[in-house]
Design an enzyme around this catalytic site. Sequence first.
Site, PDB file in Angstrom:
ATOM      1  N   TYR A 106       0.857  -1.192   0.000  1.00  0.00           N
ATOM      2  CA  TYR A 106       0.000   0.000   0.000  1.00  0.00           C
ATOM      3  C   TYR A 106       0.884   1.229   0.000  1.00  0.00           C
ATOM      4  CZ  TYR A 106      -3.662   3.362   0.849  1.00  0.00           C
ATOM      5  OH  TYR A 106      -4.520   4.427   0.708  1.00  0.00           O
ATOM      6  N   GLU A 125       8.737   4.567   4.036  1.00  0.00           N
ATOM      7  CA  GLU A 125       8.823   4.559   5.501  1.00  0.00           C
ATOM      8  C   GLU A 125       7.603   5.238   6.118  1.00  0.00           C
ATOM      9  OE1 GLU A 125      11.694   3.767   7.757  1.00  0.00           O
ATOM     10  OE2 GLU A 125      12.395   2.493   6.130  1.00  0.00           O
ATOM     11  N   LYS A 156       4.572   4.417   7.208  1.00  0.00           N
ATOM     12  CA  LYS A 156       3.936   3.962   8.454  1.00  0.00           C
ATOM     13  C   LYS A 156       4.934   3.454   9.494  1.00  0.00           C
ATOM     14  CE  LYS A 156      -0.172   1.810   8.508  1.00  0.00           C
ATOM     15  NZ  LYS A 156      -1.060   0.641   8.330  1.00  0.00           N
TER      16      LYS A 156
END
Length: 435
Positions: A135, A236, A238
Amino acid sequence: MSLVERDGRVVAGIEKLRFFPLTVVRGEGSFIVAEDGRRLLDVSASWGAAGLGYGHPALVAAVTEAVAGMASASVLSSINEPAVALAEELLAAVPGEGDRKVWLGHSGSDANETAVRAIEAATGRHRFVSFVGAYHGGTAGSMAVSGHTATRSPGHPGLVLLPYPDPYRPEFPNPGAGVLGRLDELLAGEVAPGDVAALFLEPIQSDGGMIVPPDGFLRGLEERCRRHGILLVCDEVKVGLGRTGFLHAFQAEGIAPDVVTFGKGLGGGLPLSAVVGPAPVLDVAPAFAIQTTAGNPVSASAGRAVLRTILEEDLPASAAQAGAALSAGLLDMASGHALVGDVRGRGLAVGVELVADRGTKEPAAAEAAKVVYRAFELGAVLFYVGLRSNVLELTPPLTLSSSEVDLAVSIIDRAIADVEAGVVPDEAVAAFAGW
Ligand SMILES: *Cc1c(COP(=O)(O)O)cnc(C)c1O
């Protein structure tokens, strides 16, 4: 009329991902205060955006001062000190070589979209590699390099999706080596390496199910990217900025990506994102990826305060310590629940995979929806992720205390027990779609 009813009338459904009727009126540290006055432990931290929790004094002071004296809205046609300083500080914080620059935006989606567009233009290459379950955002260009079933997008025409190595559900006897082998085959056959602009990587695949890849996988990808002149992009958004126990999640294997994208936690809850990458890519053409309020001094000041707090208070170390306690507590409670198939994570990026049967690993999606619903009733906020909608995702504030760790574990333990005992009726969760 209640806030829930008013929201239902006016706020667009296409921007909702709801799991229970959570109305928030205030935040305090790791807690959210709901409209009915209940204090809820925020085990999600708004999907990781509130990395410092709510109302952290450093963030409050920086934002208050910046908004009171705001002299411009962005970096578009003027220069402001907080934006320049944030870019300098990000360059200092992200390992890398050569002439690099920073692009500032509002969300993880715009950061990844900008990375795709700038890389394609700068390299003249039109193919991308990413992973099933990835995602990278909810805008057209970021969805185009994603592989999550929630992204209803045809995808980039040059996209190649690889399986993400999942130690719990391995596609190959050795999942990491198997996926690397699949990449080698592709690059030796149907995909000419010289056509591939970049490989997009989540160092832990979070929305795909909080999957921690096996040791050596990140290094293996880096080695192949170097060999073939393919840019390695680490998302990076999340799990970065201290969450995994490292400042950057990719540092678990000491790799050095060419391009790094940040979002969520960077603004501490305010809209802020960044791309750090080679100057020839991020300078590809003027007015190529512009947004009128990007780099505004309020968001940039928030980002500076977040970054400074993470470094000064050594929050990566706190996350490692709290994360170890959280994982240990969850593993311990898991032994009492047949519903828990796997507990995994790194630092305060933790997943609990629910299964109907530990032998067949049949996903327990309906139960996951009920567990997060019941946890909400019991006083904790967390959501579920994964292509099978059956992984509880824990991304609490990096400042989580040890008593808050214990509270999180005890509520999740009780919520799972209650769901196993049939306490939550189907009707309770029927109105919530999740994903
Ligand atoms: C949430 C997320 C994004 C998108 O960020 P938004 O702020 O929602 O636009 C991108 N990549 C990853 C890994 C994410 O978790």
